[in-house]
Scaffold this active site. Structure first.
Site, PDB file in Angstrom:
ATOM      1  N   THR A   1       1.437   3.712   1.849  1.00  0.00           N
ATOM      2  CA  THR A   1       2.154   4.147   3.055  1.00  0.00           C
ATOM      3  C   THR A   1       3.156   3.123   3.567  1.00  0.00           C
ATOM      4  O   THR A   1       3.847   3.394   4.557  1.00  0.00           O
ATOM      5  CB  THR A   1       1.159   4.434   4.196  1.00  0.00           C
ATOM      6  N   LYS A   2       3.248   1.964   2.920  1.00  0.00           N
ATOM      7  CA  LYS A   2       4.050   0.879   3.479  1.00  0.00           C
ATOM      8  C   LYS A   2       5.542   1.056   3.194  1.00  0.00           C
ATOM      9  O   LYS A   2       5.962   1.927   2.433  1.00  0.00           O
ATOM     10  CB  LYS A   2       3.558  -0.467   2.942  1.00  0.00           C
ATOM     11  N   ASN A   3       6.350   0.202   3.811  1.00  0.00           N
ATOM     12  CA  ASN A   3       7.810   0.339   3.700  1.00  0.00           C
ATOM     13  C   ASN A   3       8.304   0.157   2.270  1.00  0.00           C
ATOM     14  O   ASN A   3       9.313   0.751   1.877  1.00  0.00           O
ATOM     15  CB  ASN A   3       8.496  -0.655   4.633  1.00  0.00           C
TER      16      ASN A   3
ATOM     17  N   TYR B   1       0.841  -1.192   0.000  1.00  0.00           N
ATOM     18  CA  TYR B   1       0.000   0.000   0.000  1.00  0.00           C
ATOM     19  C   TYR B   1       0.885   1.254   0.000  1.00  0.00           C
ATOM     20  O   TYR B   1       2.068   1.203   0.330  1.00  0.00           O
ATOM     21  CB  TYR B   1      -0.911  -0.041   1.231  1.00  0.00           C
TER      22      TYR B   1
END
Length: 394
Positions: free
Chosen positions: A188-190, A186
């Site tokens: 916002t993920k790393n 997604y």
């Protein structure tokens, strides 16, 4: 801390897509093949290689990954599946959509994950058929110990590693030695792609099953039906979902992946700076660090208690007024209407720690795109509000 109150804006999250990804997407668009195909296959190999996992299967989301992994267990309808109460609603929806019954586990007071004693107590009462465990905020949970506490073999444990990419436990990266570890890409993920997920596994038979079930249970996906030298005929041997990854996503992911190690180091540096600057603020508790292994630092959730003069919601609003974005992870699922109705009052009344910590949690901005000055500014505002009790900005 040097930053002062002003017009600075520090967004909670920012999705950074490297220039190479823009170029890779243009090449995929020019190729004429946009859905699951050669880029997806290459991404799966490269993602598995980054983690040191034998197999990776790319899918449409982490939620779909959890559902596919649970469906592959072929459990009886309504079988009980343990899951944290302090988790994202999608992870519990995956259990429900698999035809199984969620059984909520209370949070651990220190780590915000779940502990073996809680798992054992609930497992003794319900005799679970499987368990979903979560690497909350990036904190690596001891999966073998939790499986043992639940009385389950490793193959009945599905890891929700949406926050866990880059975390390490037992000397290996999360997902490297898992039967089923589910990741999120997604925005916002790393490893931000925008959307998407993946399942890593040590079981080649499970990987084969997942590759079929992610695309309606078809024995041949579109690339193997319409690619060079392919054959059109296919069979459907099992039920499946429409949960495939696309080559557009894979192109972005392949370009982003070489940067992941440096992004992880940056997250750790920023978390350490937050730790240093907030440790002396009364009533602000930084997130826990594992005694063994490595945190992924997907989130930086602080806890706000007395004597800090503002409660969580008031602090979030005051920070918003000073240009700082925040979030909360998570609203416990038993606080949400659908799950309260589904599970019933008794099941939702056995979760005192999750109920207690939820009003204390606030996630601060943490992503590679913020600067040391941004962290200083956020910490200055929290410190200033501790002195003023929320007076308006000068």
């Amino acid at each position: 801390m040097t930053a002062g109150v002003g017009t600075r804006t520090v967004p909670y999250a920012r999705c950074h897509i490297v220039p190479e990804a823009h170029e890779a997407v243009a090449r995929v668009l020019a190729s004429g093949w946009l859905t699951t195909g050669p880029q997806t296959l290459a991404f799966e190999d490269e993602f598995a290689g980054w983690l040191g996992a034998p197999e990776a299967v790319a899918v449409s989301s982490c939620t779909a990954a959890i559902e596919l992994a649970l469906r592959a267990l072929r459990l009886p309808p309504g079988a009980p599946v343990l899951t944290p109460a302090l988790t994202f609603c999608g992870a519990v929806h995956a259990i429900v959509h698999s035809g199984l019954r969620p059984v909520l586990l209370d949070a651990d007071e220190q780590t915000l994950t779940v502990d073996a004693a809680t798992v054992a107590a609930v497992a003794d009462r319900v005799r679970p058929a499987a368990m979903v465990v979560q690497h909350m905020a990036g904190y690596p949970v001891p999966v073998p110990a939790l499986a043992e506490a639940a009385g389950l073999p490793a193959g009945r444990v599905v890891e929700d590693a949406a926050h866990g990419l880059g975390a390490a436990a037992g000397g290996r990266l999360v997902g490297a030695a898992s039967t089923a570890a589910c990741f999120s890409f997604y925005a916002t993920k790393n490893l931000p792609i925008g959307e998407g997920g993946a399942i890593t596994t040590t079981d080649p038979d499970l990987a084969g099953t997942l590759r079929e079930t992610r695309q309606h249970g078809m024995s041949r996906d579109a690339w193997r039906r319409y690619g060079p030298g392919a054959q059109w005929r296919y069979d459907v041997r099992t039920d499946g979902l429409k949960a495939n990854f696309t080559d557009l996503q894979a192109a972005i992911g392949r370009a982003q992946l070489p940067h992941l190690a440096s992004w992880q180091r940056r997250r750790a540096e920023l978390a350490a700076r937050y730790d240093q600057e907030l440790s002396a603020v009364p009533g602000i508790t930084p997130p826990p660090r594992p005694s063994e292994g490595r945190h992924a630092w997907h989130l930086y959730p602080i806890r706000i208690t007395a004597p800090y003069p503002l409660h969580r919601d008031a602090l979030a609003e005051a920070l918003r007024g000073r240009g700082v974005g925040t979030s909360v992870h998570f609203i416990p699922v038993h606080h949400l209407t659908y799950f309260r109705t589904l599970l019933g009052a008794e099941a939702c009344g056995r979760l005192p720690v999750a109920d207690r910590v939820f009003p204390q949690l606030l996630s601060l901005p943490l992503h590679p795109g913020i600067s040391e000055d941004d962290v200083d500014y956020v910490c200055d505002q929290i410190t200033s509000l501790a002195r003023t009790g929320g007076d308006p900005c000068p």
